[in-house]
Design an enzyme around this catalytic site. Structure first.
Site, PDB file in Angstrom:
ATOM      1  N   GLU A   1      30.307  16.203  51.306  1.00  0.00           N
ATOM      2  CA  GLU A   1      30.037  17.198  50.401  1.00  0.00           C
ATOM      3  C   GLU A   1      29.548  16.907  48.825  1.00  0.00           C
ATOM      4  O   GLU A   1      28.979  17.552  48.480  1.00  0.00           O
ATOM      5  CB  GLU A   1      31.373  17.185  50.542  1.00  0.00           C
ATOM      6  CG  GLU A   1      32.202  18.811  51.018  1.00  0.00           C
ATOM      7  CD  GLU A   1      31.725  19.338  51.423  1.00  0.00           C
ATOM      8  OE1 GLU A   1      31.206  20.120  50.462  1.00  0.00           O
ATOM      9  OE2 GLU A   1      31.669  20.367  52.374  1.00  0.00           O
TER      10      GLU A   1
ATOM     11  N   TYR B   1      36.961  21.137  44.120  1.00  0.00           N
ATOM     12  CA  TYR B   1      36.360  21.074  44.863  1.00  0.00           C
ATOM     13  C   TYR B   1      36.303  20.831  45.897  1.00  0.00           C
ATOM     14  O   TYR B   1      36.583  20.435  47.323  1.00  0.00           O
ATOM     15  CB  TYR B   1      35.269  22.044  44.659  1.00  0.00           C
ATOM     16  CG  TYR B   1      34.325  22.208  46.504  1.00  0.00           C
ATOM     17  CD1 TYR B   1      34.184  23.358  46.009  1.00  0.00           C
ATOM     18  CD2 TYR B   1      33.439  21.305  46.272  1.00  0.00           C
ATOM     19  CE1 TYR B   1      33.497  23.720  47.482  1.00  0.00           C
ATOM     20  CE2 TYR B   1      32.899  21.508  47.283  1.00  0.00           C
ATOM     21  CZ  TYR B   1      32.525  22.562  48.075  1.00  0.00           C
ATOM     22  OH  TYR B   1      31.980  22.830  49.405  1.00  0.00           O
TER      23      TYR B   1
ATOM     24  N   ASP C   1      33.409  27.420  45.753  1.00  0.00           N
ATOM     25  CA  ASP C   1      31.785  27.598  45.146  1.00  0.00           C
ATOM     26  C   ASP C   1      31.123  28.742  44.810  1.00  0.00           C
ATOM     27  O   ASP C   1      32.094  29.786  44.981  1.00  0.00           O
ATOM     28  CB  ASP C   1      31.284  26.174  46.380  1.00  0.00           C
ATOM     29  CG  ASP C   1      31.081  28.008  47.570  1.00  0.00           C
ATOM     30  OD1 ASP C   1      31.351  28.661  47.987  1.00  0.00           O
ATOM     31  OD2 ASP C   1      29.445  26.612  49.103  1.00  0.00           O
TER      32      ASP C   1
END
Length: 291
Positions: free
Chosen positions: A35, A118, A136
């Site tokens: 990520e 996020y 996103d």
């Protein structure tokens, strides 16, 4: 709402990419590393570096035990190298305070260095199968079109965007986590920004954008991003010199990378401020911890 969860999940099962961080045996640490690397960076560039990192640093403690310089060097050409330093710092906290296991709770993840909204929700969803809205650019675009009938998402609004995705998520943890991955994949592969493949879209029949006649996006124009000649470009050129050297280098070597001395020195100074470079007592420059 215009996104049928069952239809989308069936599509994802058939068409989702086989990515290494989606494998059942991938640890939460592997998901976290992916990520961080995937932020503003395409999957194709991330995959080989991710494999190298996981082979070299299979747990947070392994990364934390390495120097910052080693970490910046191993980051290679992924760009935005401050991400590497933040990940190194987070690894140290995970190793020292969480038993070398990436936390599963969003609030605990948010308390880690360099972990934002996020990333925290993505790790909770994709590593631990939790119900958490993961938003996103791809997700925002799918929601804008399929739910709101707009050609694109426009400026981000954390409150609005989170509420939109929260409303779409199935009630259960596991299907919600799978849905989060699926809607993101739909935006990446089918509902793309410039050339959406609407004929291949599993939610085509209920898409508000299609039903409205696919109106053009009329919101604020997005800035066109250029790279060559920007400060980010020059910073990358300077870092390349240090990555390719076995020790500290003289400033004269760094001066060769860019013709504009003012911009070059400004970028060099910013790398020092960010902790991506260090200056030795005798005026040489090195990656952090490598002098």
């Amino acid at each position: 709402m215009a996104v049928d969860a069952d239809v989308l999940l069936d599509w994802f099962a058939a068409h989702g990419r086989d990515l290494p961080w989606r494998e059942p045996d991938c640890t939460a640490w592997g998901v976290l590393v992916s990520e961080i690397m995937l932020q503003q960076t395409p999957v194709a560039r991330v995959q080989p570096i991710w494999h190298e990192w996981m082979a070299r640093w299979p747990a947070p403690s392994a990364l934390a035990a390495s120097s910052q310089g080693e970490v910046v060097r191993a980051w290679g050409k992924l760009g935005y190298p401050r991400r590497a330093l933040r990940l190194h710092e987070a690894a140290g906290v995970i190793a020292a305070e969480h038993g070398d296991v990436v936390p599963s709770d969003v609030d605990t993840l948010l308390a880690l260095p360099g972990i934002g909204a996020y990333t925290a929700r993505a790790v909770a969803a994709f590593a631990y199968g939790r119900r958490a809205p993961v938003v996103d650019t791809n997700v925002r675009r799918v929601v804008a079109r399929a739910v709101h009938g707009a050609g694109d998402a426009g400026p981000a609004s954390n409150t609005r965007d989170m509420a939109d995705v929260e409303a779409l998520l199935p009630a259960g943890d596991a299907p919600a986590a799978r849905f989060s991955a699926a809607i993101m994949e739909l935006g990446a592969l089918v509902c793309t920004a410039r050339a959406p493949r609407c004929a291949d879209c599993p939610v085509y029949d209920d898409c508000a954008w299609q039903l409205a006649g696919r109106p053009e996006y009329t919101g604020p124009a997005k800035p066109v991003q250029r790279y060559a000649g920007t400060d980010r470009y020059v910073r990358g050129r300077l870092l390349d010199v240090l990555r390719g050297s076995e020790g500290p280098v003289e400033k004269a070597r760094l001066d060769l990378v860019w013709h504009d001395g003012g911009q070059r020195d400004r970028c060099l100074d910013s790398l020092l401020v960010d902790g991506l470079l260090e200056q030795t007592r005798d005026g040489l420059f090195a990656l952090p911890g490598e002098h």
